[in-house]
Write a protein that holds these residues in place. Structure first.
Motif, PDB file in Angstrom:
ATOM      1  N   LYS A 297       0.874  -1.181   0.000  1.00 49.39           N
ATOM      2  CA  LYS A 297       0.000   0.000   0.000  1.00 49.39           C
ATOM      3  C   LYS A 297       0.909   1.228   0.000  1.00 49.39           C
ATOM      4  CE  LYS A 297      -4.008  -2.163   0.727  1.00 49.39           C
ATOM      5  NZ  LYS A 297      -3.727  -3.158  -0.315  1.00 49.39           N
ATOM      6  N   GLY A 298       0.483   2.260  -0.688  1.00 47.83           N
ATOM      7  CA  GLY A 298       1.237   3.508  -0.647  1.00 47.83           C
ATOM      8  C   GLY A 298       2.503   3.465  -1.477  1.00 47.83           C
ATOM      9  N   THR A 299       3.341   4.478  -1.285  1.00 51.26           N
ATOM     10  CA  THR A 299       4.492   4.647  -2.166  1.00 51.26           C
ATOM     11  C   THR A 299       5.828   4.567  -1.419  1.00 51.26           C
ATOM     12  OG1 THR A 299       4.232   7.026  -1.957  1.00 51.26           O
ATOM     13  CG2 THR A 299       3.261   6.015  -3.920  1.00 51.26           C
ATOM     14  N   ASN A 300       5.851   3.759  -0.343  1.00 59.37           N
ATOM     15  CA  ASN A 300       7.152   3.503   0.290  1.00 59.37           C
ATOM     16  C   ASN A 300       7.943   2.527  -0.571  1.00 59.37           C
ATOM     17  OD1 ASN A 300       6.577   5.112   2.456  1.00 59.37           O
ATOM     18  ND2 ASN A 300       5.755   3.427   3.689  1.00 59.37           N
ATOM     19  N   THR A 320      10.319  -1.648  -4.402  1.00 56.75           N
ATOM     20  CA  THR A 320       9.854  -0.563  -5.274  1.00 56.75           C
ATOM     21  C   THR A 320       8.813   0.308  -4.580  1.00 56.75           C
ATOM     22  OG1 THR A 320       9.095  -0.053  -7.521  1.00 56.75           O
ATOM     23  CG2 THR A 320       7.954  -1.838  -6.404  1.00 56.75           C
ATOM     24  N   THR A 321       8.644   1.501  -5.142  1.00 53.97           N
ATOM     25  CA  THR A 321       7.560   2.396  -4.709  1.00 53.97           C
ATOM     26  C   THR A 321       6.337   2.229  -5.627  1.00 53.97           C
ATOM     27  OG1 THR A 321       8.305   4.195  -6.161  1.00 53.97           O
ATOM     28  CG2 THR A 321       9.253   4.127  -3.944  1.00 53.97           C
ATOM     29  N   GLN A 322       6.485   1.428  -6.675  1.00 55.98           N
ATOM     30  CA  GLN A 322       5.481   1.317  -7.736  1.00 55.98           C
ATOM     31  C   GLN A 322       4.359   0.331  -7.381  1.00 55.98           C
ATOM     32  OE1 GLN A 322       5.439   3.273 -10.347  1.00 55.98           O
ATOM     33  NE2 GLN A 322       7.104   2.839 -11.762  1.00 55.98           N
ATOM     34  N   PRO A 323       3.192   0.445  -8.038  1.00 55.08           N
ATOM     35  CA  PRO A 323       2.088  -0.474  -7.714  1.00 55.08           C
ATOM     36  C   PRO A 323       2.127  -1.804  -8.463  1.00 55.08           C
ATOM     37  CG  PRO A 323       1.323   1.235  -9.214  1.00 55.08           C
ATOM     38  CD  PRO A 323       2.758   1.564  -8.893  1.00 55.08           C
ATOM     39  N   GLY A 324       2.948  -1.907  -9.535  1.00 53.04           N
ATOM     40  CA  GLY A 324       2.914  -3.115 -10.359  1.00 53.04           C
ATOM     41  C   GLY A 324       4.295  -3.677 -10.650  1.00 53.04           C
ATOM     42  N   THR A 382      13.213   2.175  -7.382  1.00 57.75           N
ATOM     43  CA  THR A 382      13.262   0.707  -7.378  1.00 57.75           C
ATOM     44  C   THR A 382      14.654   0.307  -6.929  1.00 57.75           C
ATOM     45  OG1 THR A 382      11.562   0.372  -9.045  1.00 57.75           O
ATOM     46  CG2 THR A 382      13.249  -1.338  -8.899  1.00 57.75           C
ATOM     47  N   MET A 383      14.733  -0.757  -6.158  1.00 57.58           N
ATOM     48  CA  MET A 383      16.044  -1.202  -5.688  1.00 57.58           C
ATOM     49  C   MET A 383      16.149  -2.720  -5.864  1.00 57.58           C
ATOM     50  SD  MET A 383      17.714  -0.366  -2.039  1.00 57.58           S
ATOM     51  CE  MET A 383      17.021  -1.693  -1.067  1.00 57.58           C
ATOM     52  N   TYR A 384      17.249  -3.135  -6.475  1.00 58.78           N
ATOM     53  CA  TYR A 384      17.561  -4.559  -6.600  1.00 58.78           C
ATOM     54  C   TYR A 384      18.699  -4.846  -5.641  1.00 58.78           C
ATOM     55  CZ  TYR A 384      14.913  -4.303 -11.010  1.00 58.78           C
ATOM     56  OH  TYR A 384      13.934  -4.109 -11.948  1.00 58.78           O
ATOM     57  N   LYS A 385      18.523  -5.827  -4.774  1.00 56.94           N
ATOM     58  CA  LYS A 385      19.570  -6.164  -3.792  1.00 56.94           C
ATOM     59  C   LYS A 385      20.011  -7.605  -4.009  1.00 56.94           C
ATOM     60  CE  LYS A 385      20.293  -6.738   1.192  1.00 56.94           C
ATOM     61  NZ  LYS A 385      21.619  -6.169   1.346  1.00 56.94           N
ATOM     62  N   ILE A 386      21.326  -7.784  -4.102  1.00 55.69           N
ATOM     63  CA  ILE A 386      21.840  -9.122  -4.348  1.00 55.69           C
ATOM     64  C   ILE A 386      22.634  -9.613  -3.130  1.00 55.69           C
ATOM     65  CG2 ILE A 386      23.971  -8.344  -5.526  1.00 55.69           C
ATOM     66  CD1 ILE A 386      21.910 -11.120  -6.978  1.00 55.69           C
ATOM     67  N   SER A 387      22.462 -10.875  -2.780  1.00 51.83           N
ATOM     68  CA  SER A 387      23.237 -11.447  -1.681  1.00 51.83           C
ATOM     69  C   SER A 387      23.473 -12.929  -1.964  1.00 51.83           C
ATOM     70  CB  SER A 387      22.498 -11.264  -0.345  1.00 51.83           C
ATOM     71  OG  SER A 387      21.208 -11.831  -0.435  1.00 51.83           O
ATOM     72  N   VAL A 388      24.350 -13.539  -1.165  1.00 57.26           N
ATOM     73  CA  VAL A 388      24.570 -14.989  -1.330  1.00 57.26           C
ATOM     74  C   VAL A 388      24.344 -15.709  -0.022  1.00 57.26           C
ATOM     75  CG1 VAL A 388      26.135 -15.147  -3.301  1.00 57.26           C
ATOM     76  CG2 VAL A 388      27.058 -14.586  -1.057  1.00 57.26           C
TER      77      VAL A 388
END
Ligand code: GLA
Length: 389
Positions: A297-300, A320-324, A382-388
């Motif tokens: 919900k919302g744009t956090n 993401t802050t996006q709805p889709g 939008t944020m992509y986070k990579i980890s192992v």
């Protein structure tokens, strides 16, 4: 908002300081990336490096390398705002790029299907390439059967952006583009700016900003194709996916939403708990190429998806802050394109998780609006986070 340096010359100066004004750093790193050895770490400088990458439309094209303290590297070109590689270690420490891309500009001038590109003015489809706004019908360039896809014939993925600012603390790159009134049929001069930054926690954040002088639809996204194994010989069908979405937007045969927001319950679209992508893909004609209606919900900036791969031990998280979110399982990849080392890029060699507003929103009044008006500020992250593991 983080501190940015709005002055082009100063941005370049910082770049020079970070690179000791050497122009050949990227090419050297390029070859070491593909050797999968750890020698890159010693040669690597954290920060932002710039290298010449050719010319297009009479403009200079550059390849920028963002390197964080862990030695992870993201390369981005101002041609199309394109992420060309993201080199990270797997669970054994072997490095490879987790996104599809090419080492040279010519790979992109051959128009691969939006590999790593910044997509706009309107990411995804607009039915029949037309919409009506304030009583006026606009006709867009049509490039996907009868529809407009990803901004048209020459969308934001096929133009040269101006690199305008860099930042000292977190390596980051800001690209600016002015999309003129009438470009690809869209109304209004749209000033767009996209900032990419790579944190020491291996988070690649993309911030999109835009302003217009006439009301216009705007839907900006990034079209990176991920394969967490770092090797296109492995399909993504064994990747496990979670999407925090209880509904999706079913589509007609030309991939235009019907307008319905359908529950994923009991269907192959239910990724609310992790599922292997290959598990139910045969039940989805053509494969996954659908917009998911996120539960957020919302744009956090909230976490909305997670991909894991048991071969490499890598995990990708999407915020993401996006709805889709468009989940595309690389259905149209058919082996015609080859990687730099000659491997055919086959169907399902990679997947896209495109954060966005819903497709065809300008023609679907029940969907959240994508119209940006003069005086308003478009801002999404939008944020992509990579980890192992
Ligand atoms: C998006 C679309 C797909 C396809 C790809 C590019 O993900 O939804 O249908 O057009 O881009 O090939």
């Amino acid at each position: 908002m983080k501190k940015t340096i709005q002055n082009v010359a100063f941005g370049i100066l910082i770049t020079c300081i970070l690179t000791s004004c050497s122009n050949n750093g990227t090419n050297k790193n390029e070859s070491s990336d593909s050797t999968n050895t750890n020698t890159t770490t010693t040669a690597m400088k954290t920060g932002l490096q710039q290298a010449d990458w050719g010319e297009f439309d009479g403009k200079k094209v550059y390849l920028y390398t963002l390197t964080n303290k862990n030695g992870a590297q993201v390369k981005i070109s101002n041609y199309g705002g394109t992420i060309t590689s993201w080199v990270t270690p797997d669970s054994k420490g072997n490095k490879s790029s987790i996104v599809l891309g090419f080492n040279e500009l010519k790979g992109y001038l051959a128009h691969p299907p939006y590999f790593g590109a910044t997509v706009g003015r309107y990411g995804n489809r607009i039915a029949k390439g037309r919409f009506t706004l304030n009583g006026k019908t606009y006709k867009l360039a049509v490039n996907n059967n009868s529809n407009a896809l990803h901004g048209g014939l020459k969308g934001f993925d096929k133009v040269v952006w101006d690199a305008a600012a860099s930042e000292e603390n977190t390596p980051s790159l800001t690209l600016n583009y002015l999309s003129k009134d009438g470009e690809e049929g869209y109304p209004g001069n749209l000033k767009v700016s996209v900032t990419f930054s790579l944190s020491d926690a291996d988070e690649l954040k993309i911030e999109y900003n835009a302003q217009t002088d006439k009301a216009t639809p705007v839907n900006l996204t990034n079209h990176s194709y991920f394969n967490l194994t770092g090797d296109v010989n492995n399909t993504i069908l064994n990747h496990s996916l979670m999407i925090d979405a209880g509904r999706y937007t079913p589509v007609d045969t030309s991939l235009i939403p019907t307008g319905e927001l359908k529950s994923v319950k009991g269907s192959p679209f239910d990724f609310t708990t992790p599922h292997k992508i290959g598990e139910r893909i045969a039940q989805v004609p053509g494969g996954y190429d659908h917009n998911f209606v996120l539960n957020k919900k919302g744009t956090n900036l909230d976490k909305v998806a997670e991909v894991t791969d048991s071969i490499s031990g890598r995990k990708l998280e999407v915020y993401t802050t996006q709805p889709g979110l468009q989940f595309y399982s690389g259905n149209f990849l058919d082996g015609t394109l080859k990687t730099d080392d000659g491997k055919p890029i086959m169907q399902h060699a990679a997947l896209c998780l495109e954060t966005q507003h819903f497709p065809d929103s300008p023609n679907e009044p029940s969907f959240p609006s994508t119209i940006l008006k003069p005086g308003e500020k478009y801002h999404t992250e939008t944020m992509y986070k990579i980890s192992v593991k």
